[in-house]
Design a protein around this motif. Structure first.
Motif, PDB file in Angstrom:
ATOM      1  N   UNK A 241       0.355  -0.626  -0.228  1.00 38.54           N
ATOM      2  CA  UNK A 241       0.077  -0.320  -0.077  1.00 38.54           C
ATOM      3  C   UNK A 241       0.830   1.293  -0.025  1.00 38.54           C
ATOM      4  N   UNK A 242       1.963   1.131   1.157  1.00 34.53           N
ATOM      5  CA  UNK A 242       2.576   2.428   0.817  1.00 34.53           C
ATOM      6  C   UNK A 242       3.622   2.754  -0.474  1.00 34.53           C
ATOM      7  N   UNK A 243       4.098   1.841  -1.370  1.00 36.03           N
ATOM      8  CA  UNK A 243       4.291   1.926  -2.383  1.00 36.03           C
ATOM      9  C   UNK A 243       3.507   2.107  -4.026  1.00 36.03           C
ATOM     10  N   UNK A 244       2.013   1.717  -3.665  1.00 32.55           N
ATOM     11  CA  UNK A 244       1.352   2.338  -4.016  1.00 32.55           C
ATOM     12  C   UNK A 244       0.635   3.227  -4.423  1.00 32.55           C
ATOM     13  N   UNK A 245       0.022   3.309  -3.049  1.00 32.02           N
ATOM     14  CA  UNK A 245      -0.926   4.779  -2.548  1.00 32.02           C
ATOM     15  C   UNK A 245      -1.844   5.233  -3.521  1.00 32.02           C
ATOM     16  N   UNK A 246      -2.805   4.033  -3.192  1.00 30.16           N
ATOM     17  CA  UNK A 246      -3.984   4.060  -4.542  1.00 30.16           C
ATOM     18  C   UNK A 246      -5.037   5.229  -4.056  1.00 30.16           C
ATOM     19  N   UNK A 247      -5.363   5.583  -4.771  1.00 28.87           N
ATOM     20  CA  UNK A 247      -7.038   6.354  -4.535  1.00 28.87           C
ATOM     21  C   UNK A 247      -7.943   5.522  -3.845  1.00 28.87           C
ATOM     22  N   UNK A 248      -8.083   4.498  -4.245  1.00 31.32           N
ATOM     23  CA  UNK A 248      -9.455   3.291  -3.610  1.00 31.32           C
ATOM     24  C   UNK A 248      -8.491   1.842  -3.758  1.00 31.32           C
ATOM     25  N   UNK A 249      -8.939   1.628  -2.446  1.00 34.39           N
ATOM     26  CA  UNK A 249      -8.718   0.093  -2.036  1.00 34.39           C
ATOM     27  C   UNK A 249      -9.689  -0.760  -2.310  1.00 34.39           C
ATOM     28  N   UNK A 250      -9.531  -1.314  -3.264  1.00 33.82           N
ATOM     29  CA  UNK A 250     -10.656  -2.086  -3.311  1.00 33.82           C
ATOM     30  C   UNK A 250     -10.596  -3.742  -2.258  1.00 33.82           C
ATOM     31  N   UNK A 251     -11.098  -4.235  -1.285  1.00 33.27           N
ATOM     32  CA  UNK A 251     -10.961  -5.591  -0.709  1.00 33.27           C
ATOM     33  C   UNK A 251     -12.318  -6.443  -1.014  1.00 33.27           C
ATOM     34  N   UNK A 252     -11.626  -7.542  -2.044  1.00 30.65           N
ATOM     35  CA  UNK A 252     -12.215  -8.369  -2.330  1.00 30.65           C
ATOM     36  C   UNK A 252     -12.535  -9.867  -1.281  1.00 30.65           C
ATOM     37  N   UNK A 253     -14.243  -9.846  -0.776  1.00 28.29           N
ATOM     38  CA  UNK A 253     -14.189 -10.787   0.354  1.00 28.29           C
ATOM     39  C   UNK A 253     -14.185 -10.538   1.413  1.00 28.29           C
ATOM     40  N   UNK A 254     -14.754 -10.999   2.577  1.00 29.65           N
ATOM     41  CA  UNK A 254     -14.726 -10.752   4.100  1.00 29.65           C
ATOM     42  C   UNK A 254     -13.555 -10.790   4.336  1.00 29.65           C
ATOM     43  N   UNK A 255     -12.506 -11.655   3.892  1.00 32.65           N
ATOM     44  CA  UNK A 255     -11.376 -12.102   4.949  1.00 32.65           C
ATOM     45  C   UNK A 255     -10.458 -10.609   3.942  1.00 32.65           C
ATOM     46  N   UNK A 256     -10.891 -10.194   3.332  1.00 34.44           N
ATOM     47  CA  UNK A 256      -9.783  -8.631   3.406  1.00 34.44           C
ATOM     48  C   UNK A 256     -10.263  -7.850   4.098  1.00 34.44           C
ATOM     49  N   UNK A 257     -11.249  -7.728   3.341  1.00 33.52           N
ATOM     50  CA  UNK A 257     -12.286  -6.976   4.214  1.00 33.52           C
ATOM     51  C   UNK A 257     -11.970  -6.313   6.158  1.00 33.52           C
ATOM     52  N   UNK A 258     -12.202  -7.721   6.682  1.00 34.42           N
ATOM     53  CA  UNK A 258     -11.838  -7.488   7.650  1.00 34.42           C
ATOM     54  C   UNK A 258     -10.322  -7.476   8.167  1.00 34.42           C
ATOM     55  N   UNK A 259      -9.012  -7.434   7.107  1.00 34.16           N
ATOM     56  CA  UNK A 259      -7.902  -7.401   7.382  1.00 34.16           C
ATOM     57  C   UNK A 259      -7.857  -6.302   7.608  1.00 34.16           C
ATOM     58  N   UNK A 260      -8.597  -5.343   6.516  1.00 36.03           N
ATOM     59  CA  UNK A 260      -8.345  -3.987   6.475  1.00 36.03           C
ATOM     60  C   UNK A 260      -8.729  -3.441   7.564  1.00 36.03           C
ATOM     61  N   UNK A 261     -10.396  -3.593   7.906  1.00 35.07           N
ATOM     62  CA  UNK A 261     -11.231  -2.231   8.320  1.00 35.07           C
ATOM     63  C   UNK A 261     -11.153  -3.117   9.862  1.00 35.07           C
ATOM     64  N   UNK A 262     -10.928  -4.158   9.961  1.00 33.35           N
ATOM     65  CA  UNK A 262     -10.940  -5.087  11.652  1.00 33.35           C
ATOM     66  C   UNK A 262     -11.769  -5.649  11.589  1.00 33.35           C
ATOM     67  N   UNK A 263     -11.698  -6.843  12.134  1.00 31.48           N
ATOM     68  CA  UNK A 263     -12.267  -8.344  12.046  1.00 31.48           C
ATOM     69  C   UNK A 263     -13.906  -8.167  13.106  1.00 31.48           C
ATOM     70  N   UNK A 264     -14.607  -6.555  12.909  1.00 33.53           N
ATOM     71  CA  UNK A 264     -15.981  -6.155  13.625  1.00 33.53           C
ATOM     72  C   UNK A 264     -17.023  -6.024  12.125  1.00 33.53           C
ATOM     73  N   UNK A 265     -15.883  -5.062  11.044  1.00 37.79           N
ATOM     74  CA  UNK A 265     -16.198  -5.606  10.186  1.00 37.79           C
ATOM     75  C   UNK A 265     -17.033  -6.431   8.843  1.00 37.79           C
ATOM     76  N   UNK A 266     -18.704  -5.929   8.826  1.00 41.36           N
ATOM     77  CA  UNK A 266     -19.291  -6.984   8.313  1.00 41.36           C
ATOM     78  C   UNK A 266     -19.801  -6.768   6.519  1.00 41.36           C
ATOM     79  N   UNK A 267     -19.678  -7.755   5.618  1.00 43.51           N
ATOM     80  CA  UNK A 267     -19.336  -7.420   4.423  1.00 43.51           C
ATOM     81  C   UNK A 267     -20.690  -6.760   4.053  1.00 43.51           C
TER      82      UNK A 267
END
Length: 213
Positions: free
Chosen positions: A130-156
């Motif tokens: 993430x530090x290298x790419x510095x994207x305008x938008x980070x897209x999480x595909x699936x609950x595992x990826x989303x919780x890796x970024x937004x925390x385990x309480x996130x509900x897709x």
């Protein structure tokens, strides 16, 4: 082997090439023991969009590249329909090694969902990307990826397709959108409906970055 985390294996100040070269030596969790190789991200280092999946699958484990199997081909098709160009997007996974079970009858390896400890152990690689790419938008595909970024309480199911900006942690200030993993489409009983939802969410991604990417 205890989970010790990947931080000590991530070269400080490394560029993308150096990170890619270093990842296969990672021993931050035990998954490296059975996987063929680590699978790092792929795509332009200045991409506007960075997509994060769960982990490499069997095809990716052999090829050493992310999203090259059936789920990857479905994602490619969905991106085209949504107005996104795979060649201009950086794709990676929250966990860099393939976790699986091996049937006794010699059949192909079966995907096994990575645990929270493995996701957390692998986070330094994702943060470095993430530090290298510095994207305008980070897209999480699936609950595992989303919780890796937004925390385990996130509900897709409650927040898919929404743009969220976390205010603390490793991803603070990053614009994040979560949607279903393309593998979930392949597993669904109603593939047409779930696929249409994925395309709709990717359409939101295209609009957020100002058009075709």
């Amino acid at each position: 082997m205890a989970v010790i985390g990947a931080e000590r294996f991530v070269p400080p100040g490394a560029d993308m090439r150096e990170l890619r070269e270093a990842v296969d030596a990672c021993r931050g969790c035990a998954l490296y023991r059975d996987a063929t190789q680590a699978v790092f991200g792929d795509g332009p280092a200045d991409a506007k969009v960075m997509m994060v999946g769960e982990q490499p699958g069997a095809r990716e484990d052999i090829a050493g590249a992310p999203f090259v199997g059936p789920a990857g081909r479905l994602l490619d098709r969905a991106m085209v329909e949504a107005g996104l160009d795979r060649k201009r997007i950086y794709v990676t996974n929250a966990v860099k090694h393939f976790k699986f079970t091996r049937p006794d009858d010699g059949k192909p390896r079966i995907h096994k969902k990575p645990g929270r400890t493995e996701v957390v152990a692998c986070r330094p690689w994702l943060v470095a990307e993430l530090g290298q790419v510095q994207p305008d938008l980070l897209v999480c595909l699936g609950a595992t990826a989303a919780q890796a970024v937004l925390g385990p309480a996130f509900r897709l199911t409650q927040h898919r397709g929404e743009v969220i900006v976390p205010d603390d942690g490793d991803f603070a200030g990053c614009r994040v959108l979560a949607t279903v993993h393309p593998a979930a489409v392949l597993r669904s009983r109603d593939q047409d409906e779930v696929y249409a939802g994925l395309v709709d969410d990717l359409g939101v991604v295209a609009k957020q970055i100002g058009g075709y990417a």
